[in-house]
Scaffold this motif. Structure first.
Motif, short mmCIF file in Angstrom:
data_model
loop_
_atom_site.label_atom_id
_atom_site.label_comp_id
_atom_site.label_asym_id
_atom_site.label_seq_id
_atom_site.Cartn_x
_atom_site.Cartn_y
_atom_site.Cartn_z
N ALA B 62 0.83 -1.21 0.00
CA ALA B 62 0.00 0.00 0.00
C ALA B 62 0.86 1.26 0.00
O ALA B 62 0.56 2.24 -0.71
N LYS B 63 1.95 1.22 0.78
CA LYS B 63 2.73 2.47 0.93
C LYS B 63 3.36 2.91 -0.38
O LYS B 63 3.63 4.11 -0.57
N PHE B 66 1.04 5.50 -1.97
CA PHE B 66 0.70 6.75 -1.28
C PHE B 66 1.09 7.95 -2.15
O PHE B 66 2.19 8.00 -2.71
N ALA B 112 -2.32 -4.90 0.04
CA ALA B 112 -3.52 -4.24 -0.51
C ALA B 112 -3.63 -4.60 -1.98
O ALA B 112 -2.68 -5.09 -2.60
N ALA B 132 -4.31 6.02 -4.57
CA ALA B 132 -3.66 5.35 -3.44
C ALA B 132 -4.61 4.35 -2.80
O ALA B 132 -5.83 4.53 -2.83
N VAL B 133 -4.07 3.27 -2.26
CA VAL B 133 -4.87 2.33 -1.47
C VAL B 133 -4.30 2.28 -0.05
O VAL B 133 -3.11 2.45 0.16
N ALA B 134 -5.22 2.06 0.90
CA ALA B 134 -4.80 1.93 2.30
C ALA B 134 -4.38 0.48 2.56
O ALA B 134 -4.84 -0.43 1.87
N PRO B 135 -3.55 0.26 3.57
CA PRO B 135 -3.20 -1.13 3.91
C PRO B 135 -4.48 -1.93 4.19
O PRO B 135 -5.38 -1.44 4.87
N GLU B 137 -6.77 -2.63 2.07
CA GLU B 137 -7.87 -2.29 1.15
C GLU B 137 -8.05 -3.37 0.08
O GLU B 137 -7.09 -3.89 -0.47
#
Lengths: 404, 404
Positions: B62-63, B66, B112, B132-135, B137
C-alpha cells in the motif's frame, strides 16, 4: 456490455421471461405438506355435514327455555341420548330434551344446546333448565365451517399443516401438487475444492453448491449439485450442455471479470435469447447474470457465498416459486434499526442483522463485517433492506427485514 | 379435579417435567438442513486460510501507492500473476505489483489490492496506479471471516442453509445432529372415520391425525399416526400401552367431559406421576391435559382441530424442540390489530387473523367465526395473542402474532 438494473426491474424481467410450466403429480395427503397445490380444491359437501353440539348438555327447542331462571326453571322430559357417531334416536318435540355430548349430531326439532352446568337432573327423566338459550346457541350449523362448492384452497397455495387438516375433512386423500422444479447447481472456479478435501494454498472449499441447494430445497425445488467446473469457457459450456434434464440452472462463482464473461458468453452460445441482463444495482450481489435459453432460466450468481445467497433470495427464489405456480403469502416483516446505516442512493442494500425483542418491539442489530464473509449470515437472522432511493437509515427507523 | 393453569405456568410445567434425552445421529451435510446440531462446531482453521483479494486488480505494498493520483501516477513493475487456486508465483517487493483476480491469494509482501479500474497498463510490464490504497484495502485477512477455535455454531442450533454453507467451508461433511423425537399421534372418538371413508350420519372424518402430524413434522419430529381409538377406557388404555416405541404421545379428541376423564385416568393408570394438569386458561384449547409417565410426555388435546392446533403450537412444539435439544431463534413478530377485540381478563386468547401490509406496516384482520371452525385457520396466516391480563385490544394496537 454491463446493463445494471434496479432490483425491482431485474425481478420483473426475470419473472416475465419464464413461463410457468407446471407439471402436476399426485401425492398422498400426508406427503402434501409444503407442496404447491396444482388445482384449486372446492368443498364437495358442507362441513359439518350435520348440525353439531359444541357443548356437553341437552338438545332442546330454544323457545322452550325462554324465561327459564334459577328461581323458575323450565322443565323438560329427557327423551333419550344422542350417541357419538350416530344419528339421534329421535326428534325433539316441544318440552323434550335429548342428552348430547360435544360434537354430537343435533336432533331434528332442536335448535340449541343447554350446557349441562345450567341443568339439574330431577330424576325420572325430568330435567330442570335454569337458563334460557338462544336459537343456535352452543351449536354449529350444517355448512357453518365450509359450504359445499366453496373454494377451500386456491391453486398455487403452499400447503400448511392446517390445510392438510381441511383436505382430510373433505376426504381428499390424494392431492394434485406441482412437480418440484429440478434445479442444476454448479460452482465454477479453479480455486474450488470439494468440502471433504483439504485445500492447498490458494484453494478454498466449495460453499455455494451446498448453501444454494439447501435454499433451493427450502423453496420447494429439487436441487442437484453438478459439482465444480474449472474456469474455462470450454468446460463451462460442456457442463451447461449437460443440464438438459433440469428446469433451471444456477451457476455460481466467477467473481472475477474474466470468468463473468465466460459465464455470460457460454449462456449466449447455448441459444436464444441468451443473457438478458448482467448486473443489479444492489449490495451485496451486484454482478448477477440472468439469461434464458429456449425458455429455461440460467442464473450466474456471485462466487461469494453471502452475495450468492442474497441473489438467490431476491431473484431465484421468486422464480422457482413462480415455476411451481406457487402464490406466496409472505407478510412483510419490519423491525427498528439499532443504529444509523448509510447507503449509496441508487442502490439497494441488504444488511445482515440479528433480531431481538425489546419491550414488545422487534429490533435489528446490524452485523459488522464485509459482505463477503459467510459468518455475517450465520450470525444474522435477517437481511435489513435499505431501499434504492434512500441514502441510509437512522437509528430507530422502521425498516423491512427478510428472515433468513 | 380440574386444575386450570395460565399459559405461562402450563408451558413451564411441561418444559420442566421432561428432560431432554438427545440421542445423536450422524448425517451427510446436505441432509442436515433443518436438523438440530447435537454438538457445537468450532472452526478447525482460519477462514479464509490465506489473505485474499476481493477485487480484480494488482497486489501491491500500500505504501508504494501513497500520493498516487491521476496527474501523478505511481509506477510499478508487474512481476507476474496470481493464478486462481494456486500459491502466488513470487513475493511482492517494493515497487512491484502482481496481477490478481477476486478471490486470489495475496502474495507475501503485499498488503492491498489496487482495482484494475485505477490502473493503466503502460506496456513492457509497467503499470501506472492513479489512486492510493490503504493497507488492507480490497483484501480479506486470514481468519477475518472465522478464526480457528471460534464456535461457529452452538449445540442446539437448527441448521439453516447458510449454516450448511459454513460447515462446508470448514470441511465438515458428516454432521452430528439430534435424533428426531418420535411422536405417536392418536385420535379418539366414536364419531371419527378415516379421511378416505364416507361418513355416515353423526360421523366426521379424522382431521387431527393429519393436522398434528404435519405440524410435528414441521417441528423436526417424526410423527406416526396410530389411528382412531374408540371412546372406551379399555381401548384407549390398550392403545397407550402400545406406544412404548415413541418419545412423546399426543392424543386428541374426547372433547366431551366423559371422554376427557378417560384420557386423564388412562394416563394415570399407565404409571407415575401421571396427569400433571388438566386445563389451561386460554381460548381456544382450554381442555388440555398433560401428563408424564416414566419421563415420557403425554398430551391430551381437544378434538376440535383449531383448539388442538393452538394447543400444539403453544405447548407440544416447544417441548418437541426441547426434547431435540433445540434452541430456537424465533423473533417476536408484531402487527397492528384492524379492529377492537374483547377478551376475558384471566384468559389468553389466540385470535385467527389474516395479515396484510399497508404503508409498510403489518396489519392483522381478525377472522370471524367460532374457534372450532377449521376454515378460520385455513383463511388465517397468524394467531393474534391477547395477553391474560388484558380485557381486549383496541383497533390500531400493536399485538404479538404467531405465524401459522
Amino acid at each position: 456490455m454491463l446493463t445494471v438494473l434496479s432490483v425491482k426491474d431485474a425481478k420483473e424481467r426475470i419473472l416475465s421471461a419464464v413461463t410457468a410450466q407446471t407439471h402436476c403429480t399426485t401425492v398422498p395427503l400426508p406427503d402434501a405438506t409444503e407442496r404447491v397445490l396444482a388445482r384449486s380444491v372446492a368443498a364437495q359437501h358442507d362441513l359439518p355435514t350435520f348440525p353439531r353440539s359444541t357443548m356437553d348438555g341437552y338438545a332442546v327447542r330454544a323457545k322452550d327455555t325462554f324465561g327459564a331462571s334459577e328461581s323458575m326453571p323450565a322443565l323438560f322430559d329427557v327423551a333419550g341420548e344422542v350417541m357419538m357417531g350416530q344419528a339421534p334416536p329421535a326428534a325433539v318435540a316441544a318440552g323434550q330434551a335429548l342428552r348430547i355430548a360435544t360434537g354430537g349430531m343435533l336432533p331434528e326439532g332442536s335448535d340449541a344446546v343447554v350446557m349441562v352446568e345450567h341443568t339439574e337432573d330431577l330424576g325420572g327423566a325430568t330435567l330442570a333448565v335454569n337458563r334460557a338459550v338462544a336459537p343456535g346457541e352452543n351449536t354449529i350449523a350444517r355448512g357453518e365451517d365450509i359450504k359445499a362448492g366453496e373454494t377451500i384452497l386456491p391453486a398455487g397455495h403452499i400447503l400448511r399443516p392446517q390445510d392438510i387438516g381441511a383436505l382430510a375433512a373433505m376426504g381428499q386423500v390424494m392431492i394434485d401438487v406441482a412437480q418440484k422444479p429440478r434445479v442444476a447447481i454448479l460452482s465454477t472456479g479453479d480455486e474450488l475444492v470439494m468440502p471433504d478435501m483439504e485445500p492447498k494454498e490458494g484453494q478454498i472449499r466449495d460453499i455455494n453448491s451446498y448453501l444454494l441447494s439447501a435454499w433451493a430445497q427450502r423453496c420447494g425445488a429439487e436441487p442437484s449439485r453438478l459439482g465444480i467446473i474449472p474456469d474455462t469457457a470450454e468446460e463451462l459450456l460442456n457442463a451447461l450442455q449437460n443440464t438438459g434434464d433440469y428446469d433451471c440452472v444456477i451457476l455460481s462463482g466467477g467473481s472475477s471479470a474474466g470468468t463473468r464473461d465466460h459465464t455470460a458468453s457460454c449462456i449466449d452460445q447455448l441459444g436464444k435469447p441468451g443473457v438478458l441482463f448482467h448486473g443489479v444495482s444492489m449490495r451485496p450481489g451486484k454482478p448477477l447474470i440472468f439469461g434464458v435459453v429456449d425458455g429455461k432460466p440460467y442464473f450466474g450468481l456471485s462466487g461469494n457465498p453471502t452475495s450468492a445467497m442474497v441473489g438467490f433470495l431476491l431473484f431465484v427464489r421468486p422464480l422457482l416459486l413462480q415455476m411451481a405456480g406457487a402464490v406466496e403469502r409472505n407478510p412483510v416483516i419490519t423491525a427498528r434499526a439499532e443504529r444509523n446505516l448509510s447507503s449509496a442512493s441508487g442502490r439497494e442494500d441488504y444488511i445482515r442483522a440479528a433480531l431481538y425483542e425489546q419491550e414488545g418491539q422487534l429490533w435489528a442489530r446490524p452485523i459488522l463485517g464485509q459482505a463477503n464473509l459467510i459468518s455475517t449470515v450465520v450470525r444474522g437472522d435477517a437481511l435489513l433492506r435499505i431501499p434504492q432511493n434512500s441514502e441510509g437509515i437512522e437509528a430507530g427507523d422502521t425498516v423491512e427485514v427478510m428472515l433468513i
